[in-house]
Scaffold this motif. Sequence first.
Motif, PDB file in Angstrom:
ATOM      1  N   GLY A 140       5.527  12.322 -23.891  1.00  0.00           N
ATOM      2  CA  GLY A 140       5.466  13.272 -22.801  1.00  0.00           C
ATOM      3  C   GLY A 140       5.124  14.683 -23.216  1.00  0.00           C
ATOM      4  N   LEU A 141       4.656  14.879 -24.448  1.00  0.00           N
ATOM      5  CA  LEU A 141       4.342  16.214 -24.943  1.00  0.00           C
ATOM      6  C   LEU A 141       2.849  16.497 -24.839  1.00  0.00           C
ATOM      7  N   ALA A 142       2.525  17.720 -24.451  1.00  0.00           N
ATOM      8  CA  ALA A 142       1.134  18.161 -24.406  1.00  0.00           C
ATOM      9  C   ALA A 142       0.810  18.920 -25.686  1.00  0.00           C
ATOM     10  N   GLU A 143      -0.436  18.840 -26.109  1.00  0.00           N
ATOM     11  CA  GLU A 143      -0.901  19.552 -27.295  1.00  0.00           C
ATOM     12  C   GLU A 143      -1.579  20.854 -26.890  1.00  0.00           C
ATOM     13  N   TYR A 144      -1.258  21.919 -27.620  1.00  0.00           N
ATOM     14  CA  TYR A 144      -2.033  23.148 -27.493  1.00  0.00           C
ATOM     15  C   TYR A 144      -2.681  23.415 -28.839  1.00  0.00           C
ATOM     16  N   LYS A 145      -3.996  23.539 -28.847  1.00  0.00           N
ATOM     17  CA  LYS A 145      -4.745  23.794 -30.075  1.00  0.00           C
ATOM     18  C   LYS A 145      -5.418  25.164 -29.976  1.00  0.00           C
ATOM     19  N   HIS A 146      -5.085  26.048 -30.889  1.00  0.00           N
ATOM     20  CA  HIS A 146      -5.745  27.346 -30.984  1.00  0.00           C
ATOM     21  C   HIS A 146      -6.889  27.178 -31.982  1.00  0.00           C
ATOM     22  N   ARG A 147      -8.130  27.122 -31.476  1.00  0.00           N
ATOM     23  CA  ARG A 147      -9.262  26.708 -32.294  1.00  0.00           C
ATOM     24  C   ARG A 147      -9.921  27.846 -33.065  1.00  0.00           C
TER      25      ARG A 147
ATOM     26  N   SER B  97      -9.675  31.359 -35.454  1.00  0.00           N
ATOM     27  CA  SER B  97      -8.808  31.722 -36.584  1.00  0.00           C
ATOM     28  C   SER B  97      -7.683  32.656 -36.130  1.00  0.00           C
ATOM     29  N   PRO B  98      -6.454  32.390 -36.564  1.00  0.00           N
ATOM     30  CA  PRO B  98      -5.996  31.255 -37.373  1.00  0.00           C
ATOM     31  C   PRO B  98      -5.792  30.006 -36.506  1.00  0.00           C
ATOM     32  N   GLN B  99      -6.299  28.881 -36.959  1.00  0.00           N
ATOM     33  CA  GLN B  99      -6.169  27.641 -36.200  1.00  0.00           C
ATOM     34  C   GLN B  99      -4.743  27.104 -36.328  1.00  0.00           C
ATOM     35  N   PHE B 100      -4.197  26.659 -35.188  1.00  0.00           N
ATOM     36  CA  PHE B 100      -2.872  26.044 -35.225  1.00  0.00           C
ATOM     37  C   PHE B 100      -2.705  25.131 -34.027  1.00  0.00           C
ATOM     38  N   THR B 101      -1.711  24.266 -34.116  1.00  0.00           N
ATOM     39  CA  THR B 101      -1.412  23.301 -33.057  1.00  0.00           C
ATOM     40  C   THR B 101       0.075  23.353 -32.753  1.00  0.00           C
ATOM     41  N   MET B 102       0.415  23.222 -31.462  1.00  0.00           N
ATOM     42  CA  MET B 102       1.808  23.151 -31.046  1.00  0.00           C
ATOM     43  C   MET B 102       1.955  22.072 -29.972  1.00  0.00           C
ATOM     44  N   LEU B 103       3.147  21.528 -29.870  1.00  0.00           N
ATOM     45  CA  LEU B 103       3.467  20.532 -28.856  1.00  0.00           C
ATOM     46  C   LEU B 103       4.520  21.111 -27.904  1.00  0.00           C
ATOM     47  N   HIS B 104       4.400  20.763 -26.620  1.00  0.00           N
ATOM     48  CA  HIS B 104       5.390  21.260 -25.655  1.00  0.00           C
ATOM     49  C   HIS B 104       5.457  20.316 -24.465  1.00  0.00           C
ATOM     50  N   PRO B 105       6.657  20.176 -23.866  1.00  0.00           N
ATOM     51  CA  PRO B 105       6.782  19.407 -22.615  1.00  0.00           C
ATOM     52  C   PRO B 105       6.359  20.301 -21.456  1.00  0.00           C
ATOM     53  N   PRO B 106       5.205  20.069 -20.836  1.00  0.00           N
ATOM     54  CA  PRO B 106       4.683  21.022 -19.850  1.00  0.00           C
ATOM     55  C   PRO B 106       5.565  21.248 -18.635  1.00  0.00           C
TER      56      PRO B 106
ATOM     57  N   GLN C  26       8.866  21.331 -18.634  1.00  0.00           N
ATOM     58  CA  GLN C  26      10.032  22.123 -19.020  1.00  0.00           C
ATOM     59  C   GLN C  26       9.649  23.442 -19.674  1.00  0.00           C
ATOM     60  N   VAL C  27       8.658  23.388 -20.544  1.00  0.00           N
ATOM     61  CA  VAL C  27       8.255  24.564 -21.323  1.00  0.00           C
ATOM     62  C   VAL C  27       6.745  24.758 -21.151  1.00  0.00           C
ATOM     63  N   PRO C  28       6.318  25.279 -20.014  1.00  0.00           N
ATOM     64  CA  PRO C  28       4.880  25.429 -19.782  1.00  0.00           C
ATOM     65  C   PRO C  28       4.270  26.544 -20.618  1.00  0.00           C
ATOM     66  N   ARG C  29       2.999  26.396 -20.926  1.00  0.00           N
ATOM     67  CA  ARG C  29       2.248  27.465 -21.576  1.00  0.00           C
ATOM     68  C   ARG C  29       1.781  28.435 -20.500  1.00  0.00           C
ATOM     69  N   VAL C  30       1.962  29.723 -20.748  1.00  0.00           N
ATOM     70  CA  VAL C  30       1.604  30.751 -19.777  1.00  0.00           C
ATOM     71  C   VAL C  30       0.633  31.732 -20.423  1.00  0.00           C
TER      72      VAL C  30
ATOM     73  N   ALA D 281      14.573  21.521 -25.843  1.00  0.00           N
ATOM     74  CA  ALA D 281      13.141  21.314 -25.639  1.00  0.00           C
ATOM     75  C   ALA D 281      12.340  22.542 -26.059  1.00  0.00           C
ATOM     76  N   THR D 282      12.878  23.731 -25.779  1.00  0.00           N
ATOM     77  CA  THR D 282      12.163  24.959 -26.125  1.00  0.00           C
ATOM     78  C   THR D 282      12.153  25.180 -27.629  1.00  0.00           C
ATOM     79  N   LYS D 283      13.268  24.914 -28.282  1.00  0.00           N
ATOM     80  CA  LYS D 283      13.314  25.043 -29.743  1.00  0.00           C
ATOM     81  C   LYS D 283      12.410  24.015 -30.418  1.00  0.00           C
ATOM     82  N   LYS D 284      12.287  22.854 -29.795  1.00  0.00           N
ATOM     83  CA  LYS D 284      11.386  21.834 -30.341  1.00  0.00           C
ATOM     84  C   LYS D 284       9.940  22.321 -30.279  1.00  0.00           C
TER      85      LYS D 284
END
Length: 218
Positions: free
Chosen positions: A57-64, A66-75, A77-81, A203-206
């Motif tokens: 149930g986790l969504a991926e956020y990829k910052h493509r 530089s600097p490239q990074f990936t994070m997971l979040h339950p949309p 409960q913890v939406p990206r804004v 969930a947020t700390k995860k």
Amino acid sequence: MATTEEAPRGLVLPEYGPSAPELVRRRFSPRARKFVYAGIALFVIALVAVIAGRGDGLAEYKHRSSPQFTMLHPPSQVPRVEPGPGELARFRSQRGGLRMLVTVRRLRLPAYEGSVAGVLPVLADRHAAALARELPGFRLRTDGKARVNDSPGYQLRYRAGATQGTDVFVVPEDGDREGVVLSFRQRNPPRALGEPGKALVKATKKTFRSFRFGLDRP
């Protein structure tokens, strides 16, 4: 006169033996075949679910960039804004008086020799002084080296009234000059948290801990 060959009865050539459906028909009764086919269907459905989203149930956020990074979040409960000024990413969660933020900001280090472990504590001290000016009642709880999914870093843990937070300075590898400041802030309500609130904190700390440099899923 040219003749046409008789069309083969099956897709599998005789030298390769009977096909799987034919084996099922030979070895199982009509009633048993239903259970065999049902089992195969369930296996395929489960496999598709794993491939599609790993079932977590986790969504991926990829910052493509530089600097490239990936994070997971339950949309849910913890939406990206929308990121704030100077931020690369921001995630927000809330329930009643409970408010939490996870943010990622760009970090550029000055030229240095030796290990990054000698540079990050200096920046962290300056950051702590800035936090003390920003947050009334600021109190540094702990600070020290940190590893963020195998990347070297330095973290501060602090409290200011009802607010508590963790800020981590981290670079992909020792010797790098470009990294991020990964932050978690939690503002607690006057009353103790119930089970739903505790679940949201977890969930947020995860989400905060899922940070990983690169575009591979953590």
